[in-house]
Design an enzyme around this catalytic site. Sequence first.
Site, PDB file in Angstrom:
ATOM      1  N   GLU A   1      -2.589  -1.673  -3.160  1.00 55.63           N
ATOM      2  CA  GLU A   1      -3.659  -0.890  -2.561  1.00 55.63           C
ATOM      3  C   GLU A   1      -3.322   0.592  -2.626  1.00 55.63           C
ATOM      4  O   GLU A   1      -2.147   0.968  -2.577  1.00 55.63           O
ATOM      5  CB  GLU A   1      -3.860  -1.268  -1.086  1.00 55.63           C
ATOM      6  CG  GLU A   1      -4.280  -2.687  -0.836  1.00 55.63           C
ATOM      7  CD  GLU A   1      -4.488  -2.968   0.629  1.00 55.63           C
ATOM      8  OE1 GLU A   1      -5.098  -4.010   0.946  1.00 55.63           O
ATOM      9  OE2 GLU A   1      -4.038  -2.169   1.481  1.00 55.63           O
TER      10      GLU A   1
ATOM     11  N   HIS B   1       0.860  -1.184   0.000  1.00 52.28           N
ATOM     12  CA  HIS B   1       0.000   0.000   0.000  1.00 52.28           C
ATOM     13  C   HIS B   1       0.897   1.235   0.000  1.00 52.28           C
ATOM     14  O   HIS B   1       1.137   1.842   1.043  1.00 52.28           O
ATOM     15  CB  HIS B   1      -0.908  -0.011   1.230  1.00 52.28           C
ATOM     16  CG  HIS B   1      -1.970   1.050   1.210  1.00 52.28           C
ATOM     17  ND1 HIS B   1      -3.171   0.902   1.849  1.00 52.28           N
ATOM     18  CD2 HIS B   1      -2.019   2.277   0.635  1.00 52.28           C
ATOM     19  CE1 HIS B   1      -3.905   1.992   1.676  1.00 52.28           C
ATOM     20  NE2 HIS B   1      -3.212   2.839   0.943  1.00 52.28           N
TER      21      HIS B   1
ATOM     22  N   HIS C   1      -8.145  -5.737   7.604  1.00 46.75           N
ATOM     23  CA  HIS C   1      -7.927  -4.719   8.627  1.00 46.75           C
ATOM     24  C   HIS C   1      -8.188  -5.292  10.015  1.00 46.75           C
ATOM     25  O   HIS C   1      -9.319  -5.592  10.378  1.00 46.75           O
ATOM     26  CB  HIS C   1      -8.769  -3.454   8.421  1.00 46.75           C
ATOM     27  CG  HIS C   1      -8.126  -2.247   9.050  1.00 46.75           C
ATOM     28  ND1 HIS C   1      -7.271  -1.417   8.360  1.00 46.75           N
ATOM     29  CD2 HIS C   1      -8.172  -1.758  10.302  1.00 46.75           C
ATOM     30  CE1 HIS C   1      -6.834  -0.451   9.147  1.00 46.75           C
ATOM     31  NE2 HIS C   1      -7.360  -0.645  10.339  1.00 46.75           N
TER      32      HIS C   1
END
Length: 238
Positions: free
Chosen positions: A70, A43, A191
């Site tokens: 991401e 990410h 998450h």
Amino acid sequence: MAHLSVNINKIATLRNSRGGNNPDLVKVALDCERFGAQGITVHPRPDERHIRYQDVFDLKAVIATEFNIEGNPTEQKFVELVLANKPAQVTLVPDAEGQLTSNHGWDTIKHQDYLKDIIAKFQSAGIRVSIFVDPENRMIEAAATTGTDRIELYTEAYASQYHVDKESAIKPYVEAANLATQLGLGINAGHDLDLHNLKYFSQQIPDLLEVSIGHALISDALYLGLENTIQMYLRQLN
């Protein structure tokens, strides 16, 4: 069995804290694959505080499993990075610049037109698209009309309530997942999933395709070792 994609942002954070190339991000990614991970997630953020843009090119050149990038596509540099590397999957996350970590999904109603355009751009390059969403039915329904291939369910709420009342914690995710399946969407999740809450989540979401886990997995690896930790996470998904 859902696939495990290991997010290696925290490895890059450790490397960047001292400069140089220790730990070697590329070697860690290859080791994660060797230890059984079915994907690698990164990410990159505009300030490059962990994953650097060059890391993405370096990783793309060697990764044999699924590569998942991401990020927020409102950053043109991110869009260019993804199109230049053509990962197996791009996960679109509505992060603000400088945000510590992802903390909410897309408003797929408000941003419907934008999401349709950017999703089509990535898909035309042969890249599967997943969008980060909260477990709300109206957001799932609107996600289905964007043209996205998958959604990634934002699981912080589940993780924070798991030890209080796991049945209540999982309920909105089951409803969201069932709706997504009915609408033809693939389901990812991520998450704050960890060794304590992952097995129950995967058992209750039978159509789960992939989980992306970074912080908890890397933290566990400090005590348990990276190879052992990846194997332990895979067993939770089996």
